[in-house]
Design a protein around this motif. Structure first.
Motif, short mmCIF file in Angstrom:
data_model
loop_
_atom_site.label_atom_id
_atom_site.label_comp_id
_atom_site.label_asym_id
_atom_site.label_seq_id
_atom_site.Cartn_x
_atom_site.Cartn_y
_atom_site.Cartn_z
N SER A 119 0.09 0.33 1.00
CA SER A 119 0.37 -1.10 1.10
C SER A 119 -0.40 -1.91 0.05
N ASP B 280 1.46 -4.27 -2.46
CA ASP B 280 1.07 -5.67 -2.56
C ASP B 280 0.88 -6.07 -4.03
N ARG C 241 3.02 -8.82 -6.30
CA ARG C 241 2.35 -9.91 -7.02
C ARG C 241 2.46 -9.78 -8.54
N TRP D 30 -1.10 -5.20 6.53
CA TRP D 30 -0.75 -5.38 5.13
C TRP D 30 -1.64 -6.41 4.45
N LEU E 134 2.14 -9.10 0.91
CA LEU E 134 3.18 -8.43 1.70
C LEU E 134 3.43 -9.17 3.01
#
Length: 120
Positions: free
Chosen positions: A62, A66, A70, A102, A106
């Protein structure tokens, strides 16, 4: 410079080497990286790991996703948003703890999907 598909996969495999065999099988089967398919396969690994108490594995996945959301290019961002976040059953109470684990980007994307669904 945004993360390309190749850069994203390279970072993912460096941080989560347990995925190497699955990635090699993906390449052998498809002859190329089908990012949405691969992200969905990794999503399933993350969910299974979380459900089986392997939180470190789930968290490492995760964190990379993430970063992809981004810092990825449009292809990476879309694959993570759709094939990881949207396709995780964010509407199910059974997935609330997984989603709560997360990183921020996320979780914000899951909230966006939830908000859009409620507006329909």
């Amino acid at each position: 410079m945004p993360l390309s598909t190749g850069d994203f996969v390279e970072v993912l495999l460096a941080r989560v080497p347990e995925l190497r065999a699955m990635f090699d099988e993906h390449l052998a089967y498809h002859d190329e990286i089908l990012l949405h398919v691969f992200v969905a396969e990794v999503r399933d690994v993350a969910i299974d790991a979380f459900d089986n108490g392997e939180r470190d594995l789930s968290n490492r996945i995760s964190v990379v996703f993430d970063a992809g959301l981004r810092d990825g290019d449009e292809t990476v961002e879309n694959a993570v948003a759709v094939s990881f976040v949207e396709d995780t059953p964010w509407w199910s109470p059974d997935r609330a703890d997984f989603i709560a684990s997360w990183p921020a980007a996320l979780r914000a994307e899951a909230d966006r999907w939830r908000s859009e669904a409620e507006q329909r």
